[in-house]
Structure formats: C-alpha cells, structure tokens
Scaffold this active site. Structure first.
Site, mmCIF file in Angstrom:
data_model
loop_
_atom_site.group_PDB
_atom_site.id
_atom_site.type_symbol
_atom_site.label_atom_id
_atom_site.label_comp_id
_atom_site.label_asym_id
_atom_site.label_seq_id
_atom_site.Cartn_x
_atom_site.Cartn_y
_atom_site.Cartn_z
ATOM 1 N N THR A 1 -0.976 7.559 -1.117
ATOM 2 C CA THR A 1 -2.084 7.323 -1.759
ATOM 3 C C THR A 1 -3.082 6.498 -1.193
ATOM 4 O O THR A 1 -4.160 6.316 -1.500
ATOM 5 C CB THR A 1 -2.146 7.066 -3.230
ATOM 6 O OG1 THR A 1 -1.377 5.705 -3.395
ATOM 7 C CG2 THR A 1 -1.145 8.135 -4.114
ATOM 8 N N ASP B 1 4.239 -12.309 10.113
ATOM 9 C CA ASP B 1 5.163 -12.207 11.328
ATOM 10 C C ASP B 1 5.311 -13.406 11.987
ATOM 11 O O ASP B 1 6.262 -13.939 12.728
ATOM 12 C CB ASP B 1 4.495 -11.104 12.236
ATOM 13 C CG ASP B 1 5.032 -9.612 11.924
ATOM 14 O OD1 ASP B 1 5.717 -9.787 10.856
ATOM 15 O OD2 ASP B 1 4.235 -8.724 12.159
ATOM 16 N N ASP C 1 -1.203 -11.465 12.616
ATOM 17 C CA ASP C 1 -0.450 -11.411 11.575
ATOM 18 C C ASP C 1 0.436 -12.664 11.064
ATOM 19 O O ASP C 1 1.326 -13.037 11.657
ATOM 20 C CB ASP C 1 0.806 -10.312 11.829
ATOM 21 C CG ASP C 1 1.390 -9.840 10.664
ATOM 22 O OD1 ASP C 1 1.781 -10.613 9.578
ATOM 23 O OD2 ASP C 1 1.058 -8.401 10.379
ATOM 24 N N ARG D 1 0.917 -1.111 0.188
ATOM 25 C CA ARG D 1 0.050 0.107 0.218
ATOM 26 C C ARG D 1 0.936 1.198 -0.012
ATOM 27 O O ARG D 1 1.733 1.301 0.947
ATOM 28 C CB ARG D 1 -0.934 -0.102 1.371
ATOM 29 C CG ARG D 1 -2.098 0.931 1.406
ATOM 30 C CD ARG D 1 -2.954 0.700 2.477
ATOM 31 N NE ARG D 1 -3.624 -0.808 2.149
ATOM 32 C CZ ARG D 1 -4.711 -0.577 1.899
ATOM 33 N NH1 ARG D 1 -5.408 0.319 1.343
ATOM 34 N NH2 ARG D 1 -5.495 -2.025 1.702
HETATM 35 N N1 URA Z 1 -2.824 -10.084 7.200
HETATM 36 C C1 URA Z 1 -2.632 -10.844 8.309
HETATM 37 O O1 URA Z 1 -1.643 -11.326 8.500
HETATM 38 N N2 URA Z 1 -3.753 -11.198 9.167
HETATM 39 C C2 URA Z 1 -4.913 -10.693 9.193
HETATM 40 O O2 URA Z 1 -5.680 -10.809 9.852
HETATM 41 C C3 URA Z 1 -5.412 -9.639 8.009
HETATM 42 C C4 URA Z 1 -4.279 -9.590 7.038
#
Ligand code: URA
Length: 226
Positions: free
Chosen positions: A122, A219, A216, A118
């Site tokens: 913008t 991660d 995430d 992203r």
């Molecule tokens: N990306 C992720 O790693 N987890 C989410 O819940 C949404 C996007």
C-alpha cells in the site's frame, strides 16, 4: 510521500517550529557529522552532542510553575519547577539514538517506543509495534526521531499518541534535521504539535533523502552502512 504543500525555504514558519540558534559551534558540529568520511565513532559522538542541545531546547518548551526556595544565606529565591509529568517516545530505529541524551538529563524518565514502517504494497505507513507508558495521556511527550523528511512516519507516530489520549499541544517532536516538506506535513495536519530541530535542509531528493543532508542516519549511527 505526504500530500502537504511544501513550504519554500524563505517561508515564514509557524511559531510552533523551534530552530536552534545557528551558532558557529552548532555549525562546526554539523560539519563533523555531515562529512562523508566521518568515522562512526565521531558520527555517534558529535550527533549525540547536537541531540543533547535539542533535548534541552525541548525541555524549555514544557510548562513551569513557581517554586520558591530558601537559600543557605536566608534569602528566598523565586524559582521555577516543571509543572507536568513527561515521558519520551522514540520512533525505531533511528529515534533510539536519542534516548541516551534524554536519560542523561532526565534520570529515570519513562521512554516508550513506536515502530512504523511503510507497507510494501500500500506504501502507507503501518504501525508494527508500540510500547507506551499506560498513563501517557496525562503526560507531555518528547517524540524522538532524528530525521523528519517526508513526514509520513512522524504523522503516523503522532496519530498513535493522539489515539492514546495525549493532547496535541502536549507533543514536542524533536528532530536533528528536517526539510520544508516535513515541516509542512506536520504543522498543517497537527498545528499544535511543537517541533524542535537544529537544521532546515534545502529539499528532498528523488529517493526522499534530505539535501545537503547527512545520508542515512540509522545506517551511519548503528554501523549498518556499507
Ligand atoms: N532518513 C535518513 O536517514 N536520511 C534522510 O535524509 C531522510 C530520511
């Protein structure tokens, strides 16, 4: 966020959406990876098992053609074989976690890569990098990203493939978990793209994380979480 109209959890999904059978085994695997105390080793191993199931389900959506063989005892087996060439395309970074499962079932498969992020100003998805097989237009493409949340990255990645000449109906988007919002974003813009997933979450939270979700993915998978 995409502007797609969110589907309610009770909505009837289009038949391009393929949800893995919600078996006890799948639920047990999801329990292991959703647990916030899961070790990285377990997260990688058990998410890999679900991803393997998703890849197998995605391969089932490819076209097959009749291919008879003779068995060792002199009978004809009325068989099938894949009728098209395929390739994988992973959306960096999280999609790279799905490459091993694809390689495990399709030896020597070509795997392209797309990096979309992203734009800070913008807020729109920006294509930073792509490396794709030169003959991708004639292939069926397994597009890999474990998280289909707002759909912004997925839409941009699909557009990259269409711009390279891939037919919309030849794209199979494989994702570990998604939400009604992400499904709506993809299926409303690209109604012929097939979607394969193992879970439809309730909703997105204010930070665009899926709920109940797994946090995430990148991660946790790559060990860059705190
Ligand atoms: N990306 C992720 O790693 N987890 C989410 O819940 C949404 C996007």
């Amino acid at each position: 966020m995409s502007t797609a109209t969110p589907l309610s959890p009770q909505a009837t999904y289009p038949d391009t959406l393929h949800l893995l059978p919600q078996t006890n085994q799948l639920r047990a695997l999801h329990t292991l990876i959703r647990d916030r105390t899961a070790s990285r080793e377990d997260f990688v191993f058990y998410s890999g098992r679900i991803i393997r199931m998703l890849i197998e389900a995605g391969l089932d959506l490819l076209p097959f053609e009749r291919h008879d063989v003779q068995t060792p005892v002199g009978r004809t087996y009325p068989g099938l074989r894949f009728a098209s060439e395929i390739c994988g395309v992973s959306i960096a970074r999280a999609g790279e976690s799905m490459e091993a499962a694809l390689r495990a079932v399709c030896t020597s498969i070509r795997i392209g890569k797309i990096l979309i992020q992203r734009d800070k100003v913008t807020k729109l998805p920006h294509l930073y990098y792509s490396a794709l097989p030169p003959d991708i237009a004639k292939r069926h493409v397994l597009l890999l990203d474990p998280m289909l949340a707002t759909g912004g990255t997925a839409l941009a990645a699909i557009q990259v493939l269409l711009d390279k000449g891939v037919a919309e109906e030849n794209i199979i988007f494989i994702t570990l978990i998604t939400v009604p919002h992400g499904i709506a974003a993809v299926t409303q813009r690209y109604p012929r793209v097939k979607l394969v997933t193992s879970s439809i979450e309730e909703r997105l939270n204010e930070h665009a994380y899926m709920m109940p979700g797994i946090g995430d993915f990148g991660d946790r998978y790559f060990g860059t979480d705190r």
